[in-house]
Scaffold this motif. Structure first.
Motif, PDB file in Angstrom:
ATOM      1  N   ASN A  72       0.824  -1.199   0.000  1.00  0.00           N
ATOM      2  CA  ASN A  72       0.000   0.000   0.000  1.00  0.00           C
ATOM      3  C   ASN A  72       0.871   1.266   0.000  1.00  0.00           C
ATOM      4  N   GLN A  73       1.887   1.237   0.856  1.00  0.00           N
ATOM      5  CA  GLN A  73       2.799   2.396   0.982  1.00  0.00           C
ATOM      6  C   GLN A  73       3.486   2.722  -0.339  1.00  0.00           C
ATOM      7  N   ILE A  74       3.932   1.683  -1.056  1.00  0.00           N
ATOM      8  CA  ILE A  74       4.699   1.978  -2.273  1.00  0.00           C
ATOM      9  C   ILE A  74       3.832   1.853  -3.540  1.00  0.00           C
ATOM     10  N   ASP A  75       2.533   1.701  -3.316  1.00  0.00           N
ATOM     11  CA  ASP A  75       1.579   1.695  -4.414  1.00  0.00           C
ATOM     12  C   ASP A  75       1.831   0.550  -5.420  1.00  0.00           C
ATOM     13  N   VAL A  76       1.875  -0.661  -4.865  1.00  0.00           N
ATOM     14  CA  VAL A  76       2.025  -1.862  -5.706  1.00  0.00           C
ATOM     15  C   VAL A  76       0.842  -2.785  -5.406  1.00  0.00           C
ATOM     16  N   LYS A  77       0.244  -3.355  -6.451  1.00  0.00           N
ATOM     17  CA  LYS A  77      -0.884  -4.276  -6.247  1.00  0.00           C
ATOM     18  C   LYS A  77      -0.391  -5.568  -5.606  1.00  0.00           C
ATOM     19  N   LEU A  78      -1.178  -6.088  -4.673  1.00  0.00           N
ATOM     20  CA  LEU A  78      -0.806  -7.357  -4.027  1.00  0.00           C
ATOM     21  C   LEU A  78      -1.930  -8.372  -4.210  1.00  0.00           C
ATOM     22  N   LYS A  79      -1.601  -9.547  -4.740  1.00  0.00           N
ATOM     23  CA  LYS A  79      -2.579 -10.632  -4.835  1.00  0.00           C
ATOM     24  C   LYS A  79      -2.230 -11.663  -3.765  1.00  0.00           C
ATOM     25  N   VAL A  80      -3.192 -11.963  -2.887  1.00  0.00           N
ATOM     26  CA  VAL A  80      -2.934 -12.968  -1.853  1.00  0.00           C
ATOM     27  C   VAL A  80      -3.666 -14.256  -2.218  1.00  0.00           C
ATOM     28  N   VAL A  81      -2.940 -15.362  -2.229  1.00  0.00           N
ATOM     29  CA  VAL A  81      -3.529 -16.667  -2.540  1.00  0.00           C
ATOM     30  C   VAL A  81      -3.475 -17.519  -1.275  1.00  0.00           C
ATOM     31  N   ASN A  82      -4.646 -17.917  -0.819  1.00  0.00           N
ATOM     32  CA  ASN A  82      -4.714 -18.663   0.431  1.00  0.00           C
ATOM     33  C   ASN A  82      -4.708 -20.165   0.141  1.00  0.00           C
ATOM     34  N   VAL A  83      -3.769 -20.879   0.770  1.00  0.00           N
ATOM     35  CA  VAL A  83      -3.612 -22.320   0.505  1.00  0.00           C
ATOM     36  C   VAL A  83      -4.909 -23.074   0.781  1.00  0.00           C
ATOM     37  N   LYS A  84      -5.553 -22.760   1.900  1.00  0.00           N
ATOM     38  CA  LYS A  84      -6.769 -23.506   2.253  1.00  0.00           C
ATOM     39  C   LYS A  84      -7.864 -23.279   1.204  1.00  0.00           C
ATOM     40  N   LYS A  85      -8.013 -22.025   0.762  1.00  0.00           N
ATOM     41  CA  LYS A  85      -9.057 -21.744  -0.244  1.00  0.00           C
ATOM     42  C   LYS A  85      -8.734 -22.451  -1.557  1.00  0.00           C
ATOM     43  N   GLU A  86      -7.471 -22.537  -1.876  1.00  0.00           N
ATOM     44  CA  GLU A  86      -7.068 -23.155  -3.154  1.00  0.00           C
ATOM     45  C   GLU A  86      -7.182 -24.673  -3.119  1.00  0.00           C
ATOM     46  N   LEU A  87      -6.753 -25.269  -2.007  1.00  0.00           N
ATOM     47  CA  LEU A  87      -6.618 -26.736  -1.975  1.00  0.00           C
ATOM     48  C   LEU A  87      -7.595 -27.441  -1.031  1.00  0.00           C
ATOM     49  N   LYS A  88      -8.380 -26.679  -0.321  1.00  0.00           N
ATOM     50  CA  LYS A  88      -9.358 -27.164   0.672  1.00  0.00           C
ATOM     51  C   LYS A  88      -8.694 -27.715   1.938  1.00  0.00           C
ATOM     52  N   TYR A  89      -7.392 -27.716   2.000  1.00  0.00           N
ATOM     53  CA  TYR A  89      -6.705 -28.209   3.203  1.00  0.00           C
ATOM     54  C   TYR A  89      -5.705 -27.160   3.674  1.00  0.00           C
ATOM     55  N   GLU A  90      -5.538 -27.061   5.004  1.00  0.00           N
ATOM     56  CA  GLU A  90      -4.502 -26.168   5.556  1.00  0.00           C
ATOM     57  C   GLU A  90      -3.137 -26.744   5.198  1.00  0.00           C
ATOM     58  N   MET A  91      -2.145 -25.882   4.998  1.00  0.00           N
ATOM     59  CA  MET A  91      -0.783 -26.370   4.731  1.00  0.00           C
ATOM     60  C   MET A  91      -0.297 -27.264   5.878  1.00  0.00           C
ATOM     61  N   ASP A  92      -0.615 -26.863   7.105  1.00  0.00           N
ATOM     62  CA  ASP A  92      -0.173 -27.636   8.271  1.00  0.00           C
ATOM     63  C   ASP A  92      -0.676 -29.094   8.197  1.00  0.00           C
ATOM     64  N   LEU A  93      -1.946 -29.252   7.779  1.00  0.00           N
ATOM     65  CA  LEU A  93      -2.521 -30.595   7.679  1.00  0.00           C
ATOM     66  C   LEU A  93      -1.854 -31.377   6.531  1.00  0.00           C
ATOM     67  N   ILE A  94      -1.661 -30.702   5.401  1.00  0.00           N
ATOM     68  CA  ILE A  94      -1.018 -31.373   4.247  1.00  0.00           C
ATOM     69  C   ILE A  94       0.368 -31.876   4.675  1.00  0.00           C
ATOM     70  N   GLN A  95       1.092 -31.025   5.381  1.00  0.00           N
ATOM     71  CA  GLN A  95       2.445 -31.401   5.819  1.00  0.00           C
ATOM     72  C   GLN A  95       2.406 -32.600   6.776  1.00  0.00           C
ATOM     73  N   LYS A  96       1.439 -32.593   7.709  1.00  0.00           N
ATOM     74  CA  LYS A  96       1.352 -33.703   8.676  1.00  0.00           C
ATOM     75  C   LYS A  96       1.024 -35.018   7.964  1.00  0.00           C
ATOM     76  N   ILE A  97       0.072 -34.945   7.021  1.00  0.00           N
ATOM     77  CA  ILE A  97      -0.321 -36.165   6.291  1.00  0.00           C
ATOM     78  C   ILE A  97       0.876 -36.740   5.520  1.00  0.00           C
ATOM     79  N   LEU A  98       1.596 -35.863   4.835  1.00  0.00           N
ATOM     80  CA  LEU A  98       2.725 -36.348   4.011  1.00  0.00           C
ATOM     81  C   LEU A  98       3.890 -36.844   4.870  1.00  0.00           C
ATOM     82  N   LYS A  99       4.000 -36.274   6.074  1.00  0.00           N
ATOM     83  CA  LYS A  99       5.041 -36.743   7.005  1.00  0.00           C
ATOM     84  C   LYS A  99       4.698 -38.173   7.431  1.00  0.00           C
ATOM     85  N   ASN A 100       3.407 -38.370   7.800  1.00  0.00           N
ATOM     86  CA  ASN A 100       2.969 -39.689   8.264  1.00  0.00           C
ATOM     87  C   ASN A 100       3.021 -40.740   7.165  1.00  0.00           C
TER      88      ASN A 100
END
Ligand code: SF4
Ligand code: ZN
Length: 271
Positions: A72-100
């Motif tokens: 906002n300060q330097i007048d640049v557009k920012l697009k935020v992509v939320n992992v949960k909205k994109e993949l239906k799972y929290e990153m934390d959960l994805i990481q735990k599943i793949l660890k197990n």
């Protein structure tokens, strides 16, 4: 040489981008991505910010707020992509599943998903280049880590620019801070008094990279530069086949070297 001169010199010497290119900066909200974004804007490149929100509690919230305020300060557009909205799972959960299931480290899983989302969204934003905040210390860590683990082929793309193939719709990645040591970036940012969270990701503790980073405290910036430059000289002499075959992922249609890309393999494990 000061950091601004090194930044411009790297862009020019390696032809990283020109003023017509649209460059999307992969933001973490930390000092390096803030520095890249600020410098690209300062030198009048066509820039937009893209942030993958990992939802790692207070750390992510703080980084996201810093990135929003700064853009906002330097007048640049920012697009935020939320992992949960994109993949239906929290990153934390994805990481735990793949660890197990597959004993994959948190950072390996996070790195693949972040890269996949960055590519997908940079293309949607019609980017010509993706800029990341990798600095000399990051590059030195990668060279040493690949070498010590015997993963030599992982390092064949080391350099201020990687990828990029218009026919295959690969967006080139550029690293304008490639030759700038971490502590110079830190001093620059402190002098500018930008609001930055210096705390590392809460999950950075478990990585081999951290051990290497701690060891690197005993070597000078000049030695780090020698490690990285030395490795760049070795690359052309290595006879390693790059990628066997490039094809579209059967699921997401992103380009990859097999039938299914690594991100889709990870997501499949969570269903
Ligand atoms: Fe992801 Fe944190 Fe690892 Fe970085 S340190 S790859 S943000 S889990
Ligand atoms: Zn895929």
């Amino acid at each position: 040489m000061d950091i601004e001169k090194k930044f411009i010199e790297t862009i020019k010497k390696y032809k990283l981008l020109n003023k017509k290119d649209k460059v999307v900066v992969a933001m973490s909200g930390g000092k390096d991505s803030i520095a890249v974004l600020y410098l690209l804007k300062k030198f009048e490149y066509k820039v937009q910010a893209l942030m993958i929100d990992l939802n790692f509690g207070k750390w992510s919230e703080k980084n996201l707020n810093n990135a929003k305020l700064f853009c906002n300060q330097i007048d640049v557009k920012l697009k935020v992509v939320n992992v949960k909205k994109e993949l239906k799972y929290e990153m934390d959960l994805i990481q735990k599943i793949l660890k197990n299931k597959k004993n994959l480290s948190r950072c390996y899983v996070c790195g693949i998903i972040k890269k996949w989302l960055l590519n997908k969204w940079a293309r949607k934003l019609k980017a010509d280049k993706i800029a990341t905040g990798h600095n000399l210390d990051d590059e030195c860590q990668s060279v040493l880590m690949n070498f010590l683990k015997g993963n030599i082929s992982n390092g064949i793309n080391t350099g201020p620019k990687t990828g990029g193939n218009n026919k295959l719709n690969f967006i080139q990645r550029i690293k304008p801070l490639f030759y700038i040591p971490e502590n110079e970036i830190k001093k620059y940012i402190e002098k500018k008094q930008f609001n930055i969270l210096y705390k590392k990701c809460p999950y950075a503790v478990e990585t081999y990279r951290v051990e290497i980073r701690n060891w690197m405290k005993s070597i000078s910036d000049n030695e780090k530069l020698k490690v990285v430059s030395g490795w760049q000289k070795v690359i052309p002499k290595l006879k390693i086949k790059k990628i066997k075959k490039i094809q579209k992922c059967n699921i997401c249609k992103e380009f990859c070297s097999g039938d299914i890309c690594s991100a889709c393999k990870i997501i499949k494990e969570c269903i």
